[in-house]
Write an enzyme that holds these catalytic residues in place. Sequence first.
Site, PDB file in Angstrom:
ATOM      1  N   GLY A 217       0.814  -1.208   0.000  1.00 55.42           N
ATOM      2  CA  GLY A 217       0.000   0.000   0.000  1.00 55.42           C
ATOM      3  C   GLY A 217       0.851   1.263   0.000  1.00 55.42           C
ATOM      4  O   GLY A 217       1.970   1.287  -0.524  1.00 55.42           O
ATOM      5  N   SER A 218       0.333   2.289   0.635  1.00 50.73           N
ATOM      6  CA  SER A 218       0.972   3.607   0.551  1.00 50.73           C
ATOM      7  C   SER A 218       2.305   3.702   1.263  1.00 50.73           C
ATOM      8  O   SER A 218       3.033   4.681   1.081  1.00 50.73           O
ATOM      9  CB  SER A 218       0.020   4.681   1.093  1.00 50.73           C
ATOM     10  OG  SER A 218      -1.063   4.858   0.206  1.00 50.73           O
ATOM     11  N   THR A 219       2.686   2.700   2.100  1.00 48.78           N
ATOM     12  CA  THR A 219       4.022   2.742   2.690  1.00 48.78           C
ATOM     13  C   THR A 219       5.088   2.621   1.599  1.00 48.78           C
ATOM     14  O   THR A 219       6.211   3.093   1.771  1.00 48.78           O
ATOM     15  CB  THR A 219       4.218   1.624   3.730  1.00 48.78           C
ATOM     16  OG1 THR A 219       4.019   0.345   3.111  1.00 48.78           O
ATOM     17  CG2 THR A 219       3.251   1.787   4.889  1.00 48.78           C
TER      18      THR A 219
END
Length: 490
Positions: A217-219
Amino acid sequence: MNRTMRHIAVFCGVLVLSLLVRATWVQFARADSLAEHKKNRRVQIDTFSAPRGDIVVGGKAITGSVATPGSDLKYKRTFKEGPMYAPVTGYFSQAQGATFLEGVENDLLSGKDRRLLGSPLDVLTREKPRPGDVVTTIDPKAQKAAYKGLTDLDAKGAVVAIDPRSGKILAMASTPSYDPSVFAGISGKESEAFKKLDRRKDKPLSNRATRETYPPGSTFKILTAAAALEHGTVTDIDAPSGARAPYRLPLSSTEIGNVVPNAMCDKVSMKTAMQWSCNNVFLDAALRTGKEKMRETAEKFGFNKEQFTPVRSAASAYPKELDKPQTALTGMGQGSVTSTPLQMAMTVAGIANDGKVMKPYMAEELRGPDLSVIEKAEPEVLDRAVSVDTAKKVQAMMEHTVTDGTADKVRMRGVTVGGKPGTAQHGADVRDERPYAWFVSYAKQSDGTSPVAVAVLVDPEDMDISRSEIAGGRLGAPIAKAVMEAVLKR
């Protein structure tokens, strides 16, 4: 008649010779393999004939050995705070074998390691050496914070904390977990206990920190930013990006929006995009950087290869065969890219260490029964993933995301903290599956170095929580903060 007798004599001679050759081959050529064969009961009896060496955390043994009366397998393994440390120790069972440190360092712990022999006389007299110990890098307070954070949520998940300067693994937790002591013996009750654990849907025997991969995801946007900066796709983190919100994938009519209103993300700079986790800017950055350069940067952080700590970790993946829409999706940690929590901890640790990724390890030293050091781990550079300048720019964006953005729940007074939350969609129909919640962060000391970087994964599949409350900043950040505080207070 004489001729017939001669033939019989020759035939019998050949049989005797064959028997002698076979006996010699079995006794000498195959002696070691037969002696160590798993079905050789004497091997089991010897393995469990004496107390075993220990695995040590924070100066204290977290393992032990206890006598088993009435059995020819005289000793079995015990584990202190077994569920908390199971992802580190693994198990050592009379019936089920050994895993993780118990398996990898079995020769030392069992006393079979030749380095434990005291003198040439010991070899001649076949004196059995006493077992040695494995001293780990694990910080007991950080481990407790990680495990408690996950169990308080009653969640499936994992936490990995690393010292970016050396690669030492400071914490490794996975939930739900198990107590290795419960099935350390060979009784029917213990065998049934193992079978029940193995059949459970929530897979307590699986180490989610190292053996399971997930969409990050956004990590993953911190890696996308690093790749874009390193390869010149982006030169100024404060300059407008020109990426429209919502963002239309190339060769497609699909549009990708944002959690915050699209107006907050339309054409914004990379720094603002990191602050509010604007998908459009990172999709565009990955597409313009290109799959080859994105994959090159990912591999320098450790993707696409197994890691050995010395326990083997599954390889995280940035695939080779990607079309343009798939390449864009990797920019926000979706599509085909997958990662272990260990790998995301390595990634944020590399950023915190000014672009230099250290090889992760959790066996500090191997020592003999007299406490002499047999082998000591030394910090080792895995790769120079990005330049110092690139890493500093990503740090600036992550620290801004903590002070003024979506990672504010890891703020600590008097400490500089960088962070990035993530929510990762998965499954055949992402509308039906509950997303994973991620959080990655690091903390800096006054001298600018970082003693701790953390990756937290929470799988809320079975949690009593609404979908709208599933977010890395809400679920993962408090755990990351508690782990970092434990390390900093040390």
